[in-house]
Design an enzyme around this catalytic site. Sequence first.
Site, mmCIF file in Angstrom:
data_model
loop_
_atom_site.group_PDB
_atom_site.id
_atom_site.type_symbol
_atom_site.label_atom_id
_atom_site.label_comp_id
_atom_site.label_asym_id
_atom_site.label_seq_id
_atom_site.Cartn_x
_atom_site.Cartn_y
_atom_site.Cartn_z
ATOM 1 N N ASN A 16 41.453 47.108 29.474
ATOM 2 C CA ASN A 16 41.515 48.562 29.648
ATOM 3 C C ASN A 16 42.906 49.088 29.322
ATOM 4 O OD1 ASN A 16 39.001 49.887 30.484
ATOM 5 N ND2 ASN A 16 39.021 48.438 32.175
ATOM 6 N N HIS A 111 36.468 51.385 38.281
ATOM 7 C CA HIS A 111 35.696 50.391 39.037
ATOM 8 C C HIS A 111 34.383 50.122 38.310
ATOM 9 C CE1 HIS A 111 34.273 48.145 42.508
ATOM 10 N NE2 HIS A 111 33.135 48.803 42.403
#
Length: 219
Positions: A16, A111
């Site tokens: 990410n 998440h």
Amino acid sequence: MTEQRLVVLISGRGSNLRAIHQACTSDDLPAQIVGVISNRANTLGLRWCQESHLPTQIIAHQDFPDREHFDHALAMAIDAYAPDWVLLAGFMRQLTEGFVARYLGRLVNIHPSLLPAFPGLQTHQCALTAGVRWHGATVHFVTPELDAGPIIAQGIVPVLAGDNPETLAARVLELEHSLYPQALGHLLRGDCRWENGQTLWRQPYRSPQMQAINPELLR
């Protein structure tokens, strides 16, 4: 628009982080990653940072007697970069209330589930065990309660016949790489902000709560 300063916290491969860096360098985000901090040494993410000439720092949690001492050292390191935003990108540490309060409203996490479903670890196995048809990822503001902060954006993927935790995780991770930069774009442009424990969107209401599903996955 003034370029904003990002500090990214990682614990592993940093995929990410790479997606966010790509969005910054392609001008999709008006921001610069000014520092990357890991609580683990010799990670793939740190090696990639070195190859990409991003400033890095290791603050190993095992070097501290408790979470409070670790979080204090982490905060001192973060503050040295003077960031506008602190981003958790696979950072596998639960943060203390004092640390969260220090950066409240500019501390963001992604998440791998559709919160509030399946907080914590083993989210993909939990989704499969529960028999849900849809799974996904959530970008949210961080609060002291684990994975319970106000939602900024969510993206969904279908749970397919024959999925196992690994195949489902791979599909969700691919989604994360587009969802996280998109959500950050809304924050950096001022489309939304933290206010009184909620995500407040600029009028008219423009919240991209669910990212479009790839129709190929439904065939």
